[in-house]
Design a protein around this motif. Structure first.
Motif, PDB file in Angstrom:
ATOM      1  N   TRP A   1      -2.750  -3.196  18.008  1.00 43.07           N
ATOM      2  CA  TRP A   1      -3.395  -1.924  18.338  1.00 43.07           C
ATOM      3  C   TRP A   1      -3.597  -1.077  17.083  1.00 43.07           C
ATOM      4  O   TRP A   1      -4.679  -0.520  16.876  1.00 43.07           O
ATOM      5  CB  TRP A   1      -2.567  -1.162  19.377  1.00 43.07           C
ATOM      6  CG  TRP A   1      -3.159   0.147  19.741  1.00 43.07           C
ATOM      7  CD1 TRP A   1      -4.246   0.386  20.528  1.00 43.07           C
ATOM      8  CD2 TRP A   1      -2.717   1.433  19.280  1.00 43.07           C
ATOM      9  NE1 TRP A   1      -4.494   1.734  20.602  1.00 43.07           N
ATOM     10  CE2 TRP A   1      -3.566   2.402  19.844  1.00 43.07           C
ATOM     11  CE3 TRP A   1      -1.678   1.846  18.452  1.00 43.07           C
ATOM     12  CZ2 TRP A   1      -3.420   3.756  19.610  1.00 43.07           C
ATOM     13  CZ3 TRP A   1      -1.520   3.208  18.226  1.00 43.07           C
ATOM     14  CH2 TRP A   1      -2.385   4.141  18.797  1.00 43.07           C
ATOM     15  N   VAL A   2      -2.582  -0.973  16.256  1.00 40.45           N
ATOM     16  CA  VAL A   2      -2.709  -0.194  15.012  1.00 40.45           C
ATOM     17  C   VAL A   2      -3.801  -0.803  14.135  1.00 40.45           C
ATOM     18  O   VAL A   2      -4.628  -0.080  13.566  1.00 40.45           O
ATOM     19  CB  VAL A   2      -1.360  -0.101  14.259  1.00 40.45           C
ATOM     20  CG1 VAL A   2      -1.548   0.490  12.866  1.00 40.45           C
ATOM     21  CG2 VAL A   2      -0.366   0.734  15.056  1.00 40.45           C
TER      22      VAL A   2
ATOM     23  N   TYR B   1       2.368   1.598   8.082  1.00 37.69           N
ATOM     24  CA  TYR B   1       2.643   2.240   9.357  1.00 37.69           C
ATOM     25  C   TYR B   1       3.658   1.426  10.160  1.00 37.69           C
ATOM     26  O   TYR B   1       4.557   1.991  10.776  1.00 37.69           O
ATOM     27  CB  TYR B   1       1.350   2.441  10.164  1.00 37.69           C
ATOM     28  CG  TYR B   1       1.589   3.289  11.388  1.00 37.69           C
ATOM     29  CD1 TYR B   1       1.778   4.663  11.259  1.00 37.69           C
ATOM     30  CD2 TYR B   1       1.675   2.726  12.644  1.00 37.69           C
ATOM     31  CE1 TYR B   1       2.029   5.446  12.359  1.00 37.69           C
ATOM     32  CE2 TYR B   1       1.927   3.507  13.765  1.00 37.69           C
ATOM     33  CZ  TYR B   1       2.095   4.872  13.616  1.00 37.69           C
ATOM     34  OH  TYR B   1       2.355   5.639  14.716  1.00 37.69           O
ATOM     35  N   GLN B   2       3.533   0.109  10.139  1.00 34.26           N
ATOM     36  CA  GLN B   2       4.487  -0.746  10.855  1.00 34.26           C
ATOM     37  C   GLN B   2       5.910  -0.533  10.332  1.00 34.26           C
ATOM     38  O   GLN B   2       6.863  -0.410  11.111  1.00 34.26           O
ATOM     39  CB  GLN B   2       4.097  -2.214  10.708  1.00 34.26           C
ATOM     40  CG  GLN B   2       2.862  -2.577  11.479  1.00 34.26           C
ATOM     41  CD  GLN B   2       2.317  -3.946  11.081  1.00 34.26           C
ATOM     42  OE1 GLN B   2       2.622  -4.464  10.018  1.00 34.26           O
ATOM     43  NE2 GLN B   2       1.470  -4.504  11.933  1.00 34.26           N
ATOM     44  N   ARG B   3       6.044  -0.474   9.016  1.00 40.93           N
ATOM     45  CA  ARG B   3       7.372  -0.240   8.432  1.00 40.93           C
ATOM     46  C   ARG B   3       7.904   1.127   8.830  1.00 40.93           C
ATOM     47  O   ARG B   3       9.098   1.297   9.077  1.00 40.93           O
ATOM     48  CB  ARG B   3       7.319  -0.402   6.912  1.00 40.93           C
ATOM     49  CG  ARG B   3       7.177  -1.870   6.476  1.00 40.93           C
ATOM     50  CD  ARG B   3       7.286  -2.040   4.984  1.00 40.93           C
ATOM     51  NE  ARG B   3       6.209  -1.431   4.231  1.00 40.93           N
ATOM     52  CZ  ARG B   3       4.998  -1.965   4.051  1.00 40.93           C
ATOM     53  NH1 ARG B   3       4.709  -3.127   4.593  1.00 40.93           N
ATOM     54  NH2 ARG B   3       4.086  -1.347   3.339  1.00 40.93           N
TER      55      ARG B   3
ATOM     56  N   LYS C   1      -5.079  -3.670   5.558  1.00 45.22           N
ATOM     57  CA  LYS C   1      -3.824  -4.335   5.908  1.00 45.22           C
ATOM     58  C   LYS C   1      -2.624  -3.586   5.330  1.00 45.22           C
ATOM     59  O   LYS C   1      -1.568  -3.511   5.945  1.00 45.22           O
ATOM     60  CB  LYS C   1      -3.834  -5.779   5.418  1.00 45.22           C
ATOM     61  CG  LYS C   1      -4.751  -6.669   6.226  1.00 45.22           C
ATOM     62  CD  LYS C   1      -4.797  -8.073   5.671  1.00 45.22           C
ATOM     63  CE  LYS C   1      -5.804  -8.909   6.436  1.00 45.22           C
ATOM     64  NZ  LYS C   1      -5.994 -10.234   5.858  1.00 45.22           N
ATOM     65  N   SER C   2      -2.813  -3.016   4.149  1.00 39.96           N
ATOM     66  CA  SER C   2      -1.747  -2.240   3.533  1.00 39.96           C
ATOM     67  C   SER C   2      -1.429  -0.999   4.368  1.00 39.96           C
ATOM     68  O   SER C   2      -0.262  -0.664   4.571  1.00 39.96           O
ATOM     69  CB  SER C   2      -2.160  -1.831   2.115  1.00 39.96           C
ATOM     70  OG  SER C   2      -1.220  -0.944   1.567  1.00 39.96           O
TER      71      SER C   2
ATOM     72  N   VAL D   1      -2.086   7.061  11.041  1.00 36.19           N
ATOM     73  CA  VAL D   1      -1.532   6.001  10.191  1.00 36.19           C
ATOM     74  C   VAL D   1      -1.475   6.416   8.722  1.00 36.19           C
ATOM     75  O   VAL D   1      -1.015   5.664   7.880  1.00 36.19           O
ATOM     76  CB  VAL D   1      -2.317   4.680  10.328  1.00 36.19           C
ATOM     77  CG1 VAL D   1      -2.171   4.108  11.720  1.00 36.19           C
ATOM     78  CG2 VAL D   1      -3.770   4.855   9.951  1.00 36.19           C
ATOM     79  N   ASN D   2      -1.963   7.614   8.429  1.00 35.16           N
ATOM     80  CA  ASN D   2      -1.942   8.166   7.073  1.00 35.16           C
ATOM     81  C   ASN D   2      -2.694   7.282   6.080  1.00 35.16           C
ATOM     82  O   ASN D   2      -2.161   6.883   5.048  1.00 35.16           O
ATOM     83  CB  ASN D   2      -0.508   8.429   6.602  1.00 35.16           C
ATOM     84  CG  ASN D   2      -0.484   9.327   5.383  1.00 35.16           C
ATOM     85  OD1 ASN D   2      -1.387  10.130   5.170  1.00 35.16           O
ATOM     86  ND2 ASN D   2       0.551   9.212   4.578  1.00 35.16           N
ATOM     87  N   ASP D   3      -3.934   6.990   6.407  1.00 33.79           N
ATOM     88  CA  ASP D   3      -4.813   6.195   5.532  1.00 33.79           C
ATOM     89  C   ASP D   3      -5.294   7.119   4.412  1.00 33.79           C
ATOM     90  O   ASP D   3      -6.367   7.713   4.482  1.00 33.79           O
ATOM     91  CB  ASP D   3      -5.979   5.632   6.338  1.00 33.79           C
ATOM     92  CG  ASP D   3      -6.809   4.616   5.565  1.00 33.79           C
ATOM     93  OD1 ASP D   3      -6.708   4.572   4.328  1.00 33.79           O
ATOM     94  OD2 ASP D   3      -7.563   3.878   6.224  1.00 33.79           O
TER      95      ASP D   3
END
Length: 129
Positions: free
Chosen positions: A17-18, A123-125, A117-118, A66-68
Motif C-alpha cells: 500500500w505504501v 517509511y517501513q523502517r 524505493k528509498s 511518507v515524507n518524500d
C-alpha cells in the motif's frame, strides 16, 4: 505461529500500500510536469497549468505522510519558478529556462524508482520502529 504469519501478511500488505501511494503521488507529479513541459514546447505557459501546479503542491503536502523530501523539494522549486505574473513569465527567457529546469528535475525525481524505493523503505523502517 499463526499470529506471526498474520503479522507478516499485514506487513506485506502495508508495504504494498505504501508503495502504491508513493507511485501514485509520483505519477500525478509526472502528469502535472508533462502539462508544463507541453506548454513550454509551445513557447508559453498557460495560467491553468500554473494553477494545476499550485493545487497539486498543496495536495501533495497533505498526502506526503511518507515524507518524500526529494519530491517535496522539487515541487517547491517548481512552484517557486512559476510564481509571478504568467504574462511576464512568458516574455522572460530566464524565467522560462528556470521553469524548464524545475520541470526536468521534478520529472527525474518522480520517475526514479530507486528514489521511490528509498522513500518506501524509510517509511517501513519508521513504522516498524
Amino acid at each position: 505461529d499463526t499470529l506471526e504469519r498474520y503479522r507478516r501478511e499485514l506487513e506485506h500488505k502495508m508495504d504494498a500500500w505504501v508503495g502504491e501511494v508513493v507511485s501514485s503521488i509520483r505519477s500525478e507529479t509526472v502528469r502535472v510536469c508533462r502539462n508544463i513541459a507541453d506548454s513550454l514546447a509551445k513557447g508559453r505557459i498557460h495560467p491553468q497549468h500554473v494553477d494545476s501546479v499550485k493545487l497539486w503542491v498543496d495536495r501533495f503536502k497533505s498526502l506526503n505522510f511518507v515524507n518524500d523530501q526529494a519530491m517535496a523539494t522539487a515541487l517547491a522549486d517548481l512552484q517557486k519558478s512559476l510564481s509571478g505574473d504568467v504574462s511576464k513569465i512568458n516574455t522572460d527567457a530566464a524565467a522560462l529556462a528556470a521553469i524548464s529546469t524545475s520541470v526536468a528535475s521534478a520529472m527525474a525525481i518522480a520517475t526514479d524508482s530507486v528514489s521511490a524505493k528509498s522513500v518506501v523503505g524509510k517509511y517501513q523502517r519508521k513504522i516498524r520502529g
